[in-house]
Scaffold this motif. Structure first.
Motif, PDB file in Angstrom:
ATOM      1  N   VAL A  72      -5.951  19.605  11.224  1.00 13.76           N
ATOM      2  CA  VAL A  72      -5.264  18.354  11.522  1.00 13.76           C
ATOM      3  C   VAL A  72      -4.635  17.882  10.222  1.00 13.76           C
ATOM      4  O   VAL A  72      -5.315  17.774   9.198  1.00 13.76           O
ATOM      5  CB  VAL A  72      -6.229  17.281  12.079  1.00 13.76           C
ATOM      6  N   ASP A  73      -3.333  17.631  10.259  1.00  9.52           N
ATOM      7  CA  ASP A  73      -2.597  17.169   9.077  1.00  9.52           C
ATOM      8  C   ASP A  73      -2.093  15.763   9.318  1.00  9.52           C
ATOM      9  O   ASP A  73      -1.464  15.491  10.345  1.00  9.52           O
ATOM     10  CB  ASP A  73      -1.408  18.094   8.790  1.00  9.52           C
ATOM     11  N   ARG A  81      -2.489  11.548  -2.324  1.00  8.76           N
ATOM     12  CA  ARG A  81      -2.200  10.127  -2.130  1.00  8.76           C
ATOM     13  C   ARG A  81      -1.473   9.825  -0.822  1.00  8.76           C
ATOM     14  O   ARG A  81      -1.686   8.794  -0.201  1.00  8.76           O
ATOM     15  CB  ARG A  81      -1.398   9.629  -3.327  1.00  8.76           C
ATOM     16  N   HIS A  82      -0.621  10.736  -0.373  1.00  9.47           N
ATOM     17  CA  HIS A  82       0.197  10.483   0.821  1.00  9.47           C
ATOM     18  C   HIS A  82      -0.133  11.398   1.991  1.00  9.47           C
ATOM     19  O   HIS A  82       0.572  11.396   2.991  1.00  9.47           O
ATOM     20  CB  HIS A  82       1.677  10.598   0.461  1.00  9.47           C
ATOM     21  N   GLY A  83      -1.206  12.176   1.885  1.00  9.91           N
ATOM     22  CA  GLY A  83      -1.554  13.075   2.970  1.00  9.91           C
ATOM     23  C   GLY A  83      -3.020  13.455   2.970  1.00  9.91           C
ATOM     24  O   GLY A  83      -3.724  13.289   1.974  1.00  9.91           O
ATOM     25  N   PHE A  84      -3.469  13.953   4.120  1.00 12.63           N
ATOM     26  CA  PHE A  84      -4.851  14.385   4.273  1.00 12.63           C
ATOM     27  C   PHE A  84      -4.879  15.461   5.336  1.00 12.63           C
ATOM     28  O   PHE A  84      -4.208  15.353   6.358  1.00 12.63           O
ATOM     29  CB  PHE A  84      -5.733  13.213   4.707  1.00 12.63           C
ATOM     30  N   ALA A 111       0.851  -1.197   0.000  1.00 11.44           N
ATOM     31  CA  ALA A 111       0.000   0.000   0.000  1.00 11.44           C
ATOM     32  C   ALA A 111       0.877   1.235   0.000  1.00 11.44           C
ATOM     33  O   ALA A 111       1.843   1.299   0.736  1.00 11.44           O
ATOM     34  CB  ALA A 111      -0.898  -0.013   1.227  1.00 11.44           C
ATOM     35  N   ASP A 112       0.539   2.203  -0.812  1.00 12.97           N
ATOM     36  CA  ASP A 112       1.298   3.453  -0.797  1.00 12.97           C
ATOM     37  C   ASP A 112       0.351   4.637  -0.882  1.00 12.97           C
ATOM     38  O   ASP A 112       0.653   5.655  -1.462  1.00 12.97           O
ATOM     39  CB  ASP A 112       2.342   3.482  -1.901  1.00 12.97           C
ATOM     40  N   ALA A 113      -0.813   4.484  -0.287  1.00 12.39           N
ATOM     41  CA  ALA A 113      -1.796   5.566  -0.243  1.00 12.39           C
ATOM     42  C   ALA A 113      -2.340   5.659   1.175  1.00 12.39           C
ATOM     43  O   ALA A 113      -2.387   4.673   1.907  1.00 12.39           O
ATOM     44  CB  ALA A 113      -2.921   5.302  -1.229  1.00 12.39           C
ATOM     45  N   ILE A 114      -2.763   6.842   1.537  1.00 13.80           N
ATOM     46  CA  ILE A 114      -3.258   7.095   2.891  1.00 13.80           C
ATOM     47  C   ILE A 114      -4.672   6.556   3.106  1.00 13.80           C
ATOM     48  O   ILE A 114      -5.124   6.432   4.233  1.00 13.80           O
ATOM     49  CB  ILE A 114      -3.156   8.597   3.229  1.00 13.80           C
TER      50      ILE A 114
END
Length: 109
Positions: free
Chosen positions: A78-79, A60-63, A24-27
């Protein structure tokens, strides 16, 4: 010296590319804190630790999202940033939130 037959070679090649082997390489997914909080990310949609459904800023790698009232970090940004396949670093502008969350299974009702 042993000879590798064509069927054996095909079997070994199939195992190397079998589904589930990819990392998996997605958040996206379900995340749990050591303190028992949970959240779920699906693209730009989030189910917060308190059960609020909202949208946020997704890549893909953050929210990032604004925490709702009554939840950790309430009213502030919130990060979340993916750190490998199974960990997310969490930073909150308001209030303490555990800094590292782990990938976990879906909630059970």
């Amino acid at each position: 010296m042993a000879r590798i037959t064509l069927p054996l070679l095909a079997l070994l090649g199939g195992v190397a590319v079998a589904p589930g082997v990819a990392r998996a390489d997605a958040i996206d997914g379900h995340w749990c804190s050591d303190g028992g909080l949970r959240l779920t990310i699906q693209g730009p949609n989030l189910l917060s630790p308190g059960g609020a459904r909202m949208s946020g800023d997704y890549d893909r790698h953050g929210f990032s999202y604004t925490a709702p009232a009554g939840e950790p970090g309430a009213g502030g940004r919130v990060d979340l940033r993916l750190m490998g396949d199974n960990a997310v670093r969490v930073q909150a502008a308001n209030g303490p939130i555990e800094p590292v969350w782990r990938r976990c299974g879906p909630p059970v009702s």
